[in-house]
Design a protein around this motif. Structure first.
Motif, PDB file in Angstrom:
ATOM      1  N   SER A   1      -0.012  -9.976  -3.233  1.00 55.20           N
ATOM      2  CA  SER A   1       0.474 -11.281  -3.597  1.00 55.20           C
ATOM      3  C   SER A   1       1.826 -11.500  -4.620  1.00 55.20           C
ATOM      4  CB  SER A   1      -0.551 -12.366  -3.647  1.00 55.20           C
ATOM      5  OG  SER A   1      -1.401 -12.291  -3.466  1.00 55.20           O
ATOM      6  N   ASN A   2       1.804 -10.819  -5.535  1.00 56.15           N
ATOM      7  CA  ASN A   2       2.820 -10.532  -6.401  1.00 56.15           C
ATOM      8  C   ASN A   2       3.900 -10.327  -5.501  1.00 56.15           C
ATOM      9  OD1 ASN A   2       1.948 -12.202  -7.907  1.00 56.15           O
ATOM     10  ND2 ASN A   2       1.572 -10.630  -8.985  1.00 56.15           N
ATOM     11  N   LYS A   3       4.462  -9.376  -4.414  1.00 59.43           N
ATOM     12  CA  LYS A   3       4.975  -8.859  -3.890  1.00 59.43           C
ATOM     13  C   LYS A   3       5.589  -9.826  -2.897  1.00 59.43           C
ATOM     14  CE  LYS A   3       4.279  -4.233  -5.035  1.00 59.43           C
ATOM     15  NZ  LYS A   3       5.489  -3.618  -5.812  1.00 59.43           N
ATOM     16  N   ALA A   4       5.026 -10.749  -2.620  1.00 58.90           N
ATOM     17  CA  ALA A   4       5.292 -11.267  -1.039  1.00 58.90           C
ATOM     18  C   ALA A   4       6.384 -12.870  -1.254  1.00 58.90           C
ATOM     19  CB  ALA A   4       3.991 -12.055  -0.337  1.00 58.90           C
ATOM     20  N   ALA A   5       6.200 -12.749  -2.593  1.00 56.94           N
ATOM     21  CA  ALA A   5       7.227 -13.609  -2.987  1.00 56.94           C
ATOM     22  C   ALA A   5       8.864 -13.414  -2.788  1.00 56.94           C
ATOM     23  CB  ALA A   5       7.187 -13.993  -4.798  1.00 56.94           C
TER      24      ALA A   5
ATOM     25  N   MET B   1       0.791  -1.668   0.247  1.00 60.17           N
ATOM     26  CA  MET B   1      -0.353   0.251   0.180  1.00 60.17           C
ATOM     27  C   MET B   1       0.828   1.449  -0.160  1.00 60.17           C
ATOM     28  SD  MET B   1      -3.261  -1.008  -0.158  1.00 60.17           S
ATOM     29  CE  MET B   1      -3.732  -0.173   0.211  1.00 60.17           C
ATOM     30  N   ARG B   2       1.807   1.119   0.092  1.00 58.11           N
ATOM     31  CA  ARG B   2       3.287   1.776   0.263  1.00 58.11           C
ATOM     32  C   ARG B   2       3.530   2.521  -0.999  1.00 58.11           C
ATOM     33  NH1 ARG B   2       5.940   0.690   5.076  1.00 58.11           N
ATOM     34  NH2 ARG B   2       7.081  -1.254   3.642  1.00 58.11           N
ATOM     35  N   ASP B   3       2.962   1.823  -2.244  1.00 58.67           N
ATOM     36  CA  ASP B   3       3.004   1.839  -3.568  1.00 58.67           C
ATOM     37  C   ASP B   3       2.457   2.422  -4.370  1.00 58.67           C
ATOM     38  OD1 ASP B   3       3.462   1.334  -6.587  1.00 58.67           O
ATOM     39  OD2 ASP B   3       4.347  -0.929  -6.214  1.00 58.67           O
ATOM     40  N   ALA B   4       2.179   3.928  -4.327  1.00 56.33           N
ATOM     41  CA  ALA B   4       1.813   4.771  -5.749  1.00 56.33           C
ATOM     42  C   ALA B   4       1.031   4.023  -7.040  1.00 56.33           C
ATOM     43  CB  ALA B   4       2.758   6.205  -5.614  1.00 56.33           C
ATOM     44  N   SER B   5       1.392   3.650  -7.745  1.00 57.46           N
ATOM     45  CA  SER B   5       1.040   2.956  -8.587  1.00 57.46           C
ATOM     46  C   SER B   5      -0.152   1.886  -8.404  1.00 57.46           C
ATOM     47  CB  SER B   5       2.037   2.235  -9.292  1.00 57.46           C
ATOM     48  OG  SER B   5       2.293   1.276  -9.086  1.00 57.46           O
TER      49      SER B   5
END
Length: 154
Positions: free
Chosen positions: A150-154, A123-127
């Protein structure tokens, strides 16, 4: 950890306005009950108690309220997009319009923290936030959240 296993499609809502943090926590309690069977009054109380410890408005229009509850067996989440941002006492004093709430078992440690870290990083990802703000369809919001987060969790 997969966000899709935490966030049910029915737990994603768009609300036109929220008058206060208290009202938001009541809405989140209702969503938690409808989607996960969590007692709505317990959810409201737990979110309010946690908020009294320190603000969960993390800045840039995002809030991550979270609570541990007796009777909850796994980490679950609710996402609300508010069409009219409101004062949440966020750390940057900016109004909030993207809220991702987490509910965890009372004795959960690592799972709760992993879920909170995953949601917080994403949620810190501006895009991602821009895409969430550009959509009002709950299915699209759920897809954006579960695909991107979910993709960022990998």
């Amino acid at each position: 950890m997969e966000l899709a296993s935490i966030l049910a499609p029915s737990a994603v809502k768009v609300i036109s306005t929220v008058s206060s943090k208290k009202r938001l926590f009541q809405d989140l309690g209702d969503i938690a009950f409808d989607c996960y069977g969590i007692n709505s009054e317990d959810a409201f109380s737990a979110l309010s108690e946690r908020e009294n410890l320190g603000p969960t408005g993390v800045g840039r229009g995002v809030a991550l309220p979270h609570a541990r509850l007796a009777g909850v067996t796994e980490v679950t989440g609710c996402f609300v997009r508010v069409e009219k941002p409101f004062d949440f006492d966020a750390v940057d004093r900016q109004p909030v319009d993207l809220i991702f709430a987490l509910f965890a078992p009372e004795d959960s440690g690592v799972d709760h923290l992993k879920a909170l870290a995953l949601v917080s990083r994403s949620m810190r990802d501006a895009s991602i936030c821009a895409k969430l703000r550009a959509n009002t369809d709950t299915a699209a919001l759920h897809a954006l959240l579960t695909d991107n987060l979910s993709n960022k969790a990998a």
